[in-house]
Design a protein around this motif. Structure first.
Motif, PDB file in Angstrom:
ATOM      1  N   SER A 212       9.959   4.313   0.973  1.00  0.00           N
ATOM      2  CA  SER A 212       9.086   5.061   0.066  1.00  0.00           C
ATOM      3  C   SER A 212       8.140   4.081  -0.611  1.00  0.00           C
ATOM      4  N   LEU A 213       7.173   4.636  -1.295  1.00  0.00           N
ATOM      5  CA  LEU A 213       6.139   3.804  -1.885  1.00  0.00           C
ATOM      6  C   LEU A 213       5.693   4.512  -3.163  1.00  0.00           C
ATOM      7  N   THR A 214       5.498   3.727  -4.201  1.00  0.00           N
ATOM      8  CA  THR A 214       5.143   4.339  -5.481  1.00  0.00           C
ATOM      9  C   THR A 214       3.676   4.075  -5.808  1.00  0.00           C
ATOM     10  N   VAL A 215       2.974   5.129  -6.159  1.00  0.00           N
ATOM     11  CA  VAL A 215       1.568   4.981  -6.563  1.00  0.00           C
ATOM     12  C   VAL A 215       1.483   5.155  -8.070  1.00  0.00           C
ATOM     13  N   ALA A 216       0.411   4.610  -8.653  1.00  0.00           N
ATOM     14  CA  ALA A 216       0.175   4.799 -10.084  1.00  0.00           C
ATOM     15  C   ALA A 216      -1.143   5.532 -10.242  1.00  0.00           C
ATOM     16  N   THR A 217      -1.153   6.537 -11.119  1.00  0.00           N
ATOM     17  CA  THR A 217      -2.382   7.313 -11.270  1.00  0.00           C
ATOM     18  C   THR A 217      -2.572   7.784 -12.715  1.00  0.00           C
ATOM     19  N   THR A 218      -3.800   7.970 -13.087  1.00  0.00           N
ATOM     20  CA  THR A 218      -4.088   8.573 -14.385  1.00  0.00           C
ATOM     21  C   THR A 218      -4.337  10.071 -14.229  1.00  0.00           C
ATOM     22  N   ARG A 219      -4.396  10.509 -12.974  1.00  0.00           N
ATOM     23  CA  ARG A 219      -4.694  11.923 -12.753  1.00  0.00           C
ATOM     24  C   ARG A 219      -3.701  12.543 -11.779  1.00  0.00           C
ATOM     25  N   PRO A 220      -2.485  12.784 -12.223  1.00  0.00           N
ATOM     26  CA  PRO A 220      -1.472  13.315 -11.309  1.00  0.00           C
ATOM     27  C   PRO A 220      -1.884  14.657 -10.682  1.00  0.00           C
ATOM     28  N   GLU A 221      -2.659  15.449 -11.401  1.00  0.00           N
ATOM     29  CA  GLU A 221      -3.003  16.770 -10.868  1.00  0.00           C
ATOM     30  C   GLU A 221      -3.833  16.711  -9.593  1.00  0.00           C
ATOM     31  N   THR A 222      -4.547  15.591  -9.399  1.00  0.00           N
ATOM     32  CA  THR A 222      -5.375  15.539  -8.192  1.00  0.00           C
ATOM     33  C   THR A 222      -4.541  15.226  -6.944  1.00  0.00           C
ATOM     34  N   MET A 223      -3.258  14.960  -7.132  1.00  0.00           N
ATOM     35  CA  MET A 223      -2.427  14.636  -5.957  1.00  0.00           C
ATOM     36  C   MET A 223      -2.375  15.790  -4.963  1.00  0.00           C
ATOM     37  N   LEU A 224      -2.660  16.990  -5.460  1.00  0.00           N
ATOM     38  CA  LEU A 224      -2.663  18.139  -4.553  1.00  0.00           C
ATOM     39  C   LEU A 224      -3.733  17.966  -3.476  1.00  0.00           C
ATOM     40  N   GLY A 225      -4.687  17.105  -3.766  1.00  0.00           N
ATOM     41  CA  GLY A 225      -5.756  16.875  -2.794  1.00  0.00           C
ATOM     42  C   GLY A 225      -5.660  15.508  -2.136  1.00  0.00           C
ATOM     43  N   ASP A 226      -4.532  14.842  -2.259  1.00  0.00           N
ATOM     44  CA  ASP A 226      -4.380  13.518  -1.658  1.00  0.00           C
ATOM     45  C   ASP A 226      -4.376  13.604  -0.141  1.00  0.00           C
ATOM     46  N   THR A 227      -5.146  12.723   0.474  1.00  0.00           N
ATOM     47  CA  THR A 227      -5.116  12.696   1.942  1.00  0.00           C
ATOM     48  C   THR A 227      -4.882  11.275   2.454  1.00  0.00           C
ATOM     49  N   GLY A 228      -4.420  10.416   1.574  1.00  0.00           N
ATOM     50  CA  GLY A 228      -4.099   9.066   2.017  1.00  0.00           C
ATOM     51  C   GLY A 228      -3.531   8.254   0.872  1.00  0.00           C
ATOM     52  N   VAL A 229      -2.940   7.111   1.214  1.00  0.00           N
ATOM     53  CA  VAL A 229      -2.528   6.151   0.201  1.00  0.00           C
ATOM     54  C   VAL A 229      -3.105   4.814   0.649  1.00  0.00           C
ATOM     55  N   ALA A 230      -3.718   4.102  -0.303  1.00  0.00           N
ATOM     56  CA  ALA A 230      -4.353   2.842   0.082  1.00  0.00           C
ATOM     57  C   ALA A 230      -3.638   1.662  -0.560  1.00  0.00           C
ATOM     58  N   VAL A 231      -3.547   0.583   0.211  1.00  0.00           N
ATOM     59  CA  VAL A 231      -3.013  -0.677  -0.310  1.00  0.00           C
ATOM     60  C   VAL A 231      -3.971  -1.786   0.089  1.00  0.00           C
ATOM     61  N   ASN A 232      -3.851  -2.906  -0.578  1.00  0.00           N
ATOM     62  CA  ASN A 232      -4.704  -4.033  -0.204  1.00  0.00           C
ATOM     63  C   ASN A 232      -4.146  -4.662   1.082  1.00  0.00           C
ATOM     64  N   PRO A 233      -5.014  -4.951   2.054  1.00  0.00           N
ATOM     65  CA  PRO A 233      -4.532  -5.487   3.335  1.00  0.00           C
ATOM     66  C   PRO A 233      -3.784  -6.804   3.180  1.00  0.00           C
ATOM     67  N   LYS A 234      -4.059  -7.514   2.092  1.00  0.00           N
ATOM     68  CA  LYS A 234      -3.409  -8.815   1.921  1.00  0.00           C
ATOM     69  C   LYS A 234      -2.094  -8.706   1.153  1.00  0.00           C
ATOM     70  N   ASP A 235      -1.760  -7.509   0.724  1.00  0.00           N
ATOM     71  CA  ASP A 235      -0.574  -7.334  -0.125  1.00  0.00           C
ATOM     72  C   ASP A 235       0.697  -7.389   0.728  1.00  0.00           C
ATOM     73  N   GLU A 236       1.445  -8.488   0.545  1.00  0.00           N
ATOM     74  CA  GLU A 236       2.655  -8.715   1.362  1.00  0.00           C
ATOM     75  C   GLU A 236       3.664  -7.575   1.236  1.00  0.00           C
ATOM     76  N   ARG A 237       3.722  -6.983   0.058  1.00  0.00           N
ATOM     77  CA  ARG A 237       4.718  -5.941  -0.191  1.00  0.00           C
ATOM     78  C   ARG A 237       4.550  -4.759   0.761  1.00  0.00           C
ATOM     79  N   TYR A 238       3.300  -4.495   1.100  1.00  0.00           N
ATOM     80  CA  TYR A 238       3.052  -3.250   1.833  1.00  0.00           C
ATOM     81  C   TYR A 238       2.559  -3.477   3.255  1.00  0.00           C
ATOM     82  N   LYS A 239       2.413  -4.752   3.641  1.00  0.00           N
ATOM     83  CA  LYS A 239       1.803  -5.063   4.938  1.00  0.00           C
ATOM     84  C   LYS A 239       2.410  -4.271   6.087  1.00  0.00           C
TER      85      LYS A 239
END
Length: 877
Positions: A212-239
């Motif tokens: 699983s992966l945890t995102v942080a947001t200031t607008r939880p209500e817009t998650m109904l329209g989420d169509t992706g999750v983005a991470v930094n390509p250099k981020d070892e945690r999520y590579k």
RNA sequence: GGGCGUUUAGCUCAGCUGGUUAGAGCAUCUCGUUUACACCGAGAGGGUCGGGAGUUCGAAUCCCUCAACGCCCACCA
């Protein structure tokens, strides 16, 4: 010559002179005149507005400049008008309809517009009427309104031309949507403010729960329209997760994990949910990664139908409930307090929703370049110059301009769509021909244009452009634009690039930006604080001149203006002083209304002195006005008028005036009248009414009005010798008054004055009548040396002369000793300071020779004065 | 986060390219019904020029730094 009333009465003067000016044609320049043009275009106030203190400021400044230029002989045009203000007006009309139980929707477009025009007819002229009260010398015969047919034609032409050139396009993009005004707005129309909020951490699980992966947001209500999750390509945690999918809770949508460098690894969890329909970054990321766009918020600012149970709910409620549901599902990881920037509509202050929408845009890149160029090459000058940086920065980073508005009050977009296939046609009117698809029905775009699209054309559309008119030929490009710094982006910059594009010329040579009017504590004036000052009340109570004076005095364009009522009191006192000085002059001229200019030899030293000061004032005020240093210009006038002219000159000249046999009486009358005439002229741009009223008593040509009288020229009469003598006289008078005040000597006690003087003696003797009046003198005596002067005389030292005042038994010896002691100490300190400099070898070696010589002179002078003081002290002791 | 501006007397502000005994108006205090003006006149008191460091023979003025206040831009979800 008529005797003046005790006080100036603004009300009567204001209506009388405004009508006279208007009828005289002074406001209305002739486009065929051979004179050089000087043009100012008013920043058109909104038809919804009432005159507030900010309008009073900007219009006073424009009036100051246009009156100044008119007097300088320019063919001066100040073109007035109003702006239809689409959003603000539509809101007002909707509001007034509501009170009548009507609605926009029920009336339909045409019915609504009828009401809107009726509203405009009733209320739209308010500000214009109020500008007359302020004394604004606008050319009302050329008044324009942004929705006039001529201006509308210009708008359509510009739209069509830019479209045909590919600089206007329609496209689906992320825009700022104001749910309250129910329209898109441009980037410039969004204001950001910091608000306390939270950062919600939400866990998105893999379909098989393997990770699983945890995102942080200031607008939880817009998650109904989420169509992706983005991470930094250099981020070892999520590579190792990139390319895999997770499930959006609640909607159970499977979305991809993508890599994008815009993601900051440091922020939040380093993983960002992507809602392309409602966030600028997400929209871009969605484009790059081909993500689906799902709208979850409607144009009313409510939740859409993506999840049935949230449909129609307002956003904050939905946010709470969604967070609650996440908590129950176990997907809410934590809530952190967080301050974030919320975008607000600059008109209604409602929170703006970023939203994907199909709108019209102006492509900015090619338009911005020439606008940068004209400032760089100094064709266009901005005052104060620091705004150049702000101007450049904005244009260098400019985004395309969203110009369509979902409103009815405004210029309807001249685009037509084939009813069947949707093909776009842009032109003056609906095409007569059939569409390629065979359909003959064309439907016009429902939207109107951003108000600023039409105001951007204001400097030339108001002069008849695109028609070839005499007015346009004569008055364009305009000379100076004066406006508040708050509309630099909205308006000023857009006028520049629009004008360069459409006319090939800059719209104005100079731009003058002023700050905001704030209250005495530096706060914005607002209805809620009830700290505003109503300019119309100020005019009613103090007069238009006083209001104008109060706004200009001490004004600096660099900073906001702190305004309080004491400014009006100061203004009133000044006008009263002016009135009374004129009253005095008229009395002094009673038997000689229009004294002729005498031979140069007839002038007394004080005449030449004040004429010299007058020249300096003319030059100074002219220079300050030419560089838009309004506060400094008025300050120079204030100082000259109050101190030099009233306090010194009038007082010095009284003995000559009262002596009807005095051969130089007429010279005094001439200088008095001439001085006042020049003062009135220089003050006229600031205080039009009172100066006109007074000028009528001084003018030689019966038909002349001050408003069109020529700006004063320097007389070049001054002589250095006379100035030095007057300054010497002032020195003795001031010091004498000082001594007497400190010793509490009554004014009725007159004394003899004995000057021990060489060259200055003749002049000081000739100034006897002045000294009697201003220095409590019985008689003035000049001696070559101090022999025989009583020891207990008071003594005032000057390098050119020493003044002894035998007070006989009046003198308080102790007090005089104390005074001389203080003087002595002062000179000792000064001498020490100069000596320290002169004994510093490096100073003597490195400082310019003139500076060193100056210090040596000072030292010599101080020592002379000191020894003289010491001598006096020795005698008294 | 970046940029800009402001900081000088109790208040509002001048002091431009470094050399003035740091200025003005308002407010305060003292005196004054002198035939333009008491919405006035004369006079006085009041500032180590935001803090620190630096350049210079010399800094309110130039450089750096910090602070407070204000504005603009960016938007890290």
């Amino acid at each position: 010559m008529k005797e003046l009333d005790k006080y100036f009465t603004p009300e009567t003067a204001e209506t009388k002179w405004y009508d006279t000016w208007e009828k005289s044609g002074a406001f209305t320049p002739d486009a065929n005149s051979p004179k050089d043009p000087y043009t100012i275009m008013i920043p058109p106030p909104n038809i919804t507005g009432k005159l507030h203190i900010g309008h009073a400021l900007v219009n006073t400044l424009q009036d100051v400049v246009i009156r100044f230029k008119r007097m300088q002989g320019y063919n001066a045009l100040w073109l007035p008008g109003t702006d239809h203000a689409s959003i603000a007006t539509e809101a007002k009309v909707v509001e007034s309809l509501k009170k009548q139980g009507l609605s926009k929707e029920a009336l339909g477009r045409e019915g609504f517009l009828k009401h809107a025009w009726a509203w405009k007819e009733e209320y739209g002229g308010f500000i214009i009427k109020q500008l007359r009260k302020l004394g604004c010398s606008c050319d009302w015969s050329r008044e324009r309104f942004t929705l006039d047919e001529g201006l509308s034609k210009a708008v359509r032409k510009v739209f069509i031309d830019l479209y045909n050139e590919g600089l206007i396009y329609k496209g689906e993009r992320l825009i700022n949507w104001c749910p309250c005004c129910h329209t898109s707005i441009s980037d410039a129309e969004v204001e950001y403010s910091e608000e306390p909020s939270s950062l919600w951490h939400i866990r998105y699980d893999a379909p098989d729960k393997s990770f699983s992966l945890t995102v942080a947001t200031t607008r939880p209500e817009t998650m109904l329209g989420d169509t992706g999750v983005a991470v930094n390509p250099k981020d070892e945690r999520y590579k190792n997760l990139i390319g895999k999918t997770v499930i959006v809770p609640i909607v159970n949508r499977e979305i991809k994990i993508i890599a994008d460098p815009f993601v900051e690894t440091e922020f939040g969890t380093g993983a960002v949910k992507i809602t392309p329909a409602h966030d600028f970054n997400d929209f871009n990321a969605g484009k790059t990664h081909n993500l689906e766009i799902i709208r979850v918020i409607t144009e009313d600012g409510l939740m859409g139908d993506v999840v049935k149970k949230y449909e129609g709910m307002d956003i904050l409620t939905a946010r709470e409930q969604i967070v609650e549901e996440l908590k129950q599902l176990g997907n809410l990881v934590k809530i952190e307090p967080y301050t974030h920037n919320v975008g607000k509509c600059y008109r209604c202050h409602h929170t703006v929703e970023p939203m994907v929408s199909k709108q019209w845009f102006v492509k900015m890149e090619s338009l911005a370049k020439p606008a940068l160029e004209v400032v760089k090459n100094k064709e266009l000058t901005i005052y104060p110059p620091r705004y150049e940086k702000i101007y450049n920065h904005w244009l260098e980073n400019i985004q395309d301009w969203c110009i369509s508005r979902q409103l009815w009050w405004g210029h309807r977009i001249p685009a037509y769509y084939c009813e069947k296939c949707g093909k776009i046609y842009v032109g003056e009117e609906a095409p007569k021909h059939a569409c390629a698809c065979g359909c003959t029905t064309w439907v016009q775009d429902e939207d109107t244009l951003d108000t600023w699209f039409s105001s951007a054309l204001w400097p030339f559309s108001t002069l008849g452009w695109p028609e070839k008119t005499k007015d346009f030929d004569t008055f364009f490009p305009t000379s100076t634009l004066i406006t508040g710094n708050d509309i630099l982006f909205f308006w000023v910059i857009r006028m520049v690039f629009s004008s360069l594009k459409q006319t090939g010329k800059i719209p104005f040579n100079k731009v003058v930006l002023h700050g905001l009017v704030r209250d005495a504590l530096g706060r914005k004036m607002s209805k809620s604080l009830n700290n505003g000052i109503d300019p119309l009340e100020a005019i009613a109570e103090y007069g238009a001149d006083a209001l104008r004076f109060s706004l200009v005095q001490g004004l600096s364009l660099e900073v906001d203006l702190r305004y309080s009522k004491d400014r009006l009191d100061i203004a009133k006192a000044f006008i009263n002083k002016l009135w009374n000085s004129a009253k005095f002059v008229f009395m002094a001229l009673e038997d000689n209304n229009h004294p002729k200019k005498p031979e140069t030899s007839a002038f007394a030293p004080e005449d030449n002195w004040i004429l010299g000061k007058l020249d300096q004032t003319i030059a100074g005020v002219t220079k300050e006005l030419d560089t838009f240093e309004f506060g400094d210009a008025l300050q120079k006038l204030y100082d000259f008028f109050w101190n030099d002219y009233c306090s010194w000159y009038i007082e010095m000249v009284k003995p000559r005036l009262y002596d009807k046999e005095n051969p130089s009486r007429e010279a005094a009358q001439y200088v008095l009248a001439h001085g006042l005439t020049v003062i009135l002229k220089l003050l006229h741009p600031f205080l039009p009414f009172v100066t006109e009223e007074l000028y009528q008593n001084l003018k030689t040509d019966e038909n002349e009005l001050l408003i069109t009288a020529p700006w004063p020229e320097m007389s070049n009469i001054a002589s250095a010798q006379d100035s030095e003598n007057i300054e010497l006289l002032q020195y003795f008078i001031t010091n004498l008054r000082n001594v007497r005040a400190n010793m509490n000597i009554e004014p009725s006690k007159k004394t003899s004055l004995i000057f021990v003087a060489k060259e200055a003696g003749d002049y000081l003797k000739s100034a006897e009548p002045i000294l009697q009046k201003l220095a409590f003198a019985k008689a003035v005596e000049i001696r070559a040396n101090k022999d025989g002067i009583p020891d207990n005389a008071i003594c005032i030292e000057h390098l050119k002369a020493t003044l002894y005042i035998p007070f006989e038994d009046l003198v308080d010896i102790e007090a005089e000793i104390a005074r001389l002691q203080t003087e002595k100490e002062k000179y000792i300190t000064l001498i020490e300071r100069v000596k320290a400099k002169l004994t510093n070898e490096k100073f003597v070696e490195k400082a310019p020779a003139a500076t060193v010589a100056g210090e040596r002179d000072k030292l010599k002078n101080y020592e002379t004065l000191l020894s003289s003081i010491e001598e006096r002290l020795a005698k008294l002791a």
